[in-house]
Design a protein around this motif. Sequence first.
Motif, PDB file in Angstrom:
ATOM      1  N   GLY A 268       0.830  -1.214   0.000  1.00  0.00           N
ATOM      2  CA  GLY A 268       0.000   0.000   0.000  1.00  0.00           C
ATOM      3  C   GLY A 268       0.858   1.256   0.000  1.00  0.00           C
ATOM      4  N   GLN A 269       1.915   1.249   0.819  1.00  0.00           N
ATOM      5  CA  GLN A 269       2.804   2.422   0.858  1.00  0.00           C
ATOM      6  C   GLN A 269       3.480   2.627  -0.491  1.00  0.00           C
ATOM      7  N   ALA A 270       3.920   1.518  -1.094  1.00  0.00           N
ATOM      8  CA  ALA A 270       4.583   1.628  -2.400  1.00  0.00           C
ATOM      9  C   ALA A 270       3.602   2.172  -3.440  1.00  0.00           C
ATOM     10  N   ALA A 271       2.344   1.713  -3.380  1.00  0.00           N
ATOM     11  CA  ALA A 271       1.330   2.186  -4.337  1.00  0.00           C
ATOM     12  C   ALA A 271       1.144   3.696  -4.202  1.00  0.00           C
ATOM     13  N   MET A 272       1.034   4.166  -2.972  1.00  0.00           N
ATOM     14  CA  MET A 272       0.842   5.605  -2.755  1.00  0.00           C
ATOM     15  C   MET A 272       2.040   6.389  -3.274  1.00  0.00           C
ATOM     16  N   TYR A 273       3.229   5.885  -2.983  1.00  0.00           N
ATOM     17  CA  TYR A 273       4.440   6.603  -3.363  1.00  0.00           C
ATOM     18  C   TYR A 273       4.586   6.658  -4.888  1.00  0.00           C
ATOM     19  N   LEU A 274       4.407   5.511  -5.527  1.00  0.00           N
ATOM     20  CA  LEU A 274       4.606   5.459  -6.975  1.00  0.00           C
ATOM     21  C   LEU A 274       3.503   6.208  -7.726  1.00  0.00           C
ATOM     22  N   SER A 275       2.318   6.288  -7.129  1.00  0.00           N
ATOM     23  CA  SER A 275       1.187   6.925  -7.828  1.00  0.00           C
ATOM     24  C   SER A 275       1.434   8.424  -8.044  1.00  0.00           C
ATOM     25  N   ARG A 276       2.383   8.998  -7.307  1.00  0.00           N
ATOM     26  CA  ARG A 276       2.648  10.438  -7.487  1.00  0.00           C
ATOM     27  C   ARG A 276       3.216  10.740  -8.874  1.00  0.00           C
ATOM     28  N   GLY A 277       3.969   9.773  -9.431  1.00  0.00           N
ATOM     29  CA  GLY A 277       4.593  10.055 -10.726  1.00  0.00           C
ATOM     30  C   GLY A 277       4.108   9.142 -11.844  1.00  0.00           C
ATOM     31  N   ALA A 278       3.643   7.941 -11.468  1.00  0.00           N
ATOM     32  CA  ALA A 278       3.265   6.976 -12.497  1.00  0.00           C
ATOM     33  C   ALA A 278       1.939   7.374 -13.153  1.00  0.00           C
ATOM     34  N   LYS A 279       1.728   6.894 -14.393  1.00  0.00           N
ATOM     35  CA  LYS A 279       0.440   7.159 -15.054  1.00  0.00           C
ATOM     36  C   LYS A 279      -0.648   6.389 -14.318  1.00  0.00           C
ATOM     37  N   SER A 280      -0.382   5.096 -14.088  1.00  0.00           N
ATOM     38  CA  SER A 280      -1.362   4.300 -13.338  1.00  0.00           C
ATOM     39  C   SER A 280      -0.629   3.287 -12.461  1.00  0.00           C
ATOM     40  N   VAL A 281      -1.266   2.930 -11.365  1.00  0.00           N
ATOM     41  CA  VAL A 281      -0.728   1.901 -10.477  1.00  0.00           C
ATOM     42  C   VAL A 281      -1.820   0.856 -10.275  1.00  0.00           C
ATOM     43  N   THR A 282      -1.491  -0.401 -10.561  1.00  0.00           N
ATOM     44  CA  THR A 282      -2.468  -1.474 -10.349  1.00  0.00           C
ATOM     45  C   THR A 282      -1.952  -2.390  -9.253  1.00  0.00           C
ATOM     46  N   SER A 295      -3.664  -1.504   6.694  1.00  0.00           N
ATOM     47  CA  SER A 295      -4.215  -0.557   7.672  1.00  0.00           C
ATOM     48  C   SER A 295      -5.297   0.306   7.025  1.00  0.00           C
ATOM     49  N   HIS A 296      -6.261   0.678   7.856  1.00  0.00           N
ATOM     50  CA  HIS A 296      -7.412   1.429   7.383  1.00  0.00           C
ATOM     51  C   HIS A 296      -7.006   2.752   6.723  1.00  0.00           C
ATOM     52  N   TYR A 297      -5.998   3.446   7.319  1.00  0.00           N
ATOM     53  CA  TYR A 297      -5.626   4.757   6.780  1.00  0.00           C
ATOM     54  C   TYR A 297      -5.073   4.632   5.352  1.00  0.00           C
ATOM     55  N   LEU A 298      -4.367   3.527   5.083  1.00  0.00           N
ATOM     56  CA  LEU A 298      -3.793   3.343   3.744  1.00  0.00           C
ATOM     57  C   LEU A 298      -4.877   2.991   2.740  1.00  0.00           C
ATOM     58  N   ILE A 299      -5.831   2.160   3.165  1.00  0.00           N
ATOM     59  CA  ILE A 299      -6.942   1.792   2.265  1.00  0.00           C
ATOM     60  C   ILE A 299      -7.680   3.067   1.844  1.00  0.00           C
ATOM     61  N   GLN A 301      -6.475   6.137   1.730  1.00  0.00           N
ATOM     62  CA  GLN A 301      -5.644   6.921   0.807  1.00  0.00           C
ATOM     63  C   GLN A 301      -5.690   6.326  -0.601  1.00  0.00           C
ATOM     64  N   ILE A 302      -5.659   5.001  -0.678  1.00  0.00           N
ATOM     65  CA  ILE A 302      -5.692   4.333  -1.992  1.00  0.00           C
ATOM     66  C   ILE A 302      -7.029   4.597  -2.687  1.00  0.00           C
ATOM     67  N   GLU A 303      -8.113   4.506  -1.913  1.00  0.00           N
ATOM     68  CA  GLU A 303      -9.440   4.753  -2.505  1.00  0.00           C
ATOM     69  C   GLU A 303      -9.563   6.177  -3.049  1.00  0.00           C
ATOM     70  N   GLU A 304      -8.852   7.096  -2.396  1.00  0.00           N
ATOM     71  CA  GLU A 304      -8.948   8.501  -2.827  1.00  0.00           C
ATOM     72  C   GLU A 304      -7.980   8.832  -3.966  1.00  0.00           C
ATOM     73  N   SER A 305      -7.159   7.884  -4.384  1.00  0.00           N
ATOM     74  CA  SER A 305      -6.179   8.164  -5.448  1.00  0.00           C
ATOM     75  C   SER A 305      -6.749   7.737  -6.789  1.00  0.00           C
ATOM     76  N   PRO A 306      -6.989   8.696  -7.691  1.00  0.00           N
ATOM     77  CA  PRO A 306      -7.672   8.351  -8.948  1.00  0.00           C
ATOM     78  C   PRO A 306      -6.857   7.433  -9.852  1.00  0.00           C
ATOM     79  N   ASN A 307      -5.533   7.427  -9.731  1.00  0.00           N
ATOM     80  CA  ASN A 307      -4.748   6.591 -10.662  1.00  0.00           C
ATOM     81  C   ASN A 307      -4.312   5.261 -10.055  1.00  0.00           C
ATOM     82  N   ILE A 308      -4.914   4.880  -8.898  1.00  0.00           N
ATOM     83  CA  ILE A 308      -4.629   3.540  -8.353  1.00  0.00           C
ATOM     84  C   ILE A 308      -5.868   2.670  -8.507  1.00  0.00           C
TER      85      ILE A 308
END
Length: 438
Positions: A268-282, A295-299, A301-308
């Motif tokens: 989850g942390q890697a997804a958040m970090y990479l999503s800042r520059g990547a076009k999409s993260v799956t 963890s709930h806080y990461l879920i 953050q992921i839900e709120e990230s449009p490119n994940i």
Amino acid sequence: MGPAEEKLYPVLDDLLQAWRSSDYRPVPSTKVVGHRWSARSSDVREFLARNQVPYRWYSADEPEGRRLLAAAGEDGMRLPVVVTPDGTPLVEPEAVDLAARVGLATTPTADFYDLVVIGGGPAGLGAAVYGASEGLRTVLVERSATGGQAGQSSRIENYLGFPDGVSGAQLTDRARRQAAKFGAEILTAREVTALEVNGAARIVRFSDGSAVAAHSVILATGVSYRQLAAPGCEDLTGCGVFYGSALTEAPSCQGQDVYIVGGANSAGQAAMYLSRGAKSVTLLVRGESLSASMSHYLIQQIEESPNIQVRTRTVVEEAHGDGHLERLTLRDVDSGHTEQVDAQWVFVFIGAAPLTDWLDGTVLRDERGFILAGPDLTADGRPPEGWELDRPPYHLETNVPGVFVAGDARSESAKRVASAVGEGAMAVMLVHRYLEQS
Ligand SMILES: Cc1cc2nc3c(=O)[nH]c(=O)nc-3n(C[C@H](O)[C@H](O)[C@H](O)COP(=O)(O)OP(=O)(O)OC[C@H]3O[C@@H](n4cnc5c(N)ncnc54)[C@H](O)[C@@H]3O)c2cc1C
């Protein structure tokens, strides 16, 4: 004074101020020339980055890369080439040589210490800070880079005292400097391969056969990433398939489609970090949802990230590519349906295992290789085999008196930064108790 100089002088003034202050960091001058898709080049970059050694990267195909190779007398057949700040070229360097040339200590200054700490993650760094600050002659031995797993975490949000989170590299770099300030020696790129007992001395042997001895040892070797077993992954490791290298590789993933395998916090942390520059993260997750493992806080953050996007019940069946990753075959766990997707980047976070085989015949471990200590050794009310002291093993003490374990390597440990640091501190307290009685 023209407008250009007017702008320049305040800048120079800032630079001078920075230089005068203790925070001054020199401009990067180590240069790495290599291939984008080369496991060895990737390893060298990761080693330098994780050891906080500033460097510049040059592709061997670019003019500046070619110029540096020519100046080093190389034709590009042997890569990577590292040019150290004093201009020395190192061709395909081993980690220990590279470490020594970029100013990291690799050899102990003494033959005998009060305490040898094996492993430079949070537990080992905690032990080194407390050991050295409490007057023990302490040496910490790290096979790769201090920081351990925590050093690879883009943002630790639940460590006490950092309400806004802290990058793992920042936290552990500070800990390393703190340990050094108190006088702990820190050896980098030195792997421990054996532990021997010689009377009251505990001998720690390195992979090159040399050794260092001590009154006591703290095993803080943590865990290492599990490898993805799917066909193709092994050959493409470092060439598109990465284990925990998200921080180093992130700049290269700008504008790209990135895949992450795993459903725990590290993924989850890697997804958040990479999503800042990547076009999409799956995110590819075997389970039905993230909630059981993240963890709930990461879920959130992921839900709120449009490119994940999260694909549950999905696993990697095979990795394909000629020289570097080009495609992944994904399989739906329920239907068995497979699909090929174009992919140049996959980061794998599928759990971890302790690498403790080198303790065979010396230190007792559980069925998964985690080190047993204290009450876990006397669960049946009897001391462990070979135990000759009148007292039972102390809480973090192994079946070898004077050898302790701290952090993720311990059987049933909490697998958190805070608990690893806490166990490092507690192990030092028990080392004092052991030394007083022996
Ligand atoms: C990406 C990621 C994100 C995380 N995020 C969080 C978080 O937000 N909050 C949290 O509380 N926890 C988090 N964790 C977990 C946390 O990082 C670990 O619990 C913690 O690092 C364990 O510390 P440790 O010192 O026991 O082991 P490790 O961190 O695993 O360090 C062990 C060290 O020992 C070295 N070593 C191993 N064998 C040898 C040998 N034979 N010779 C010499 N050296 C050796 C290794 O190279 C390594 O540096 C995260 C983990 C990962 C991977």
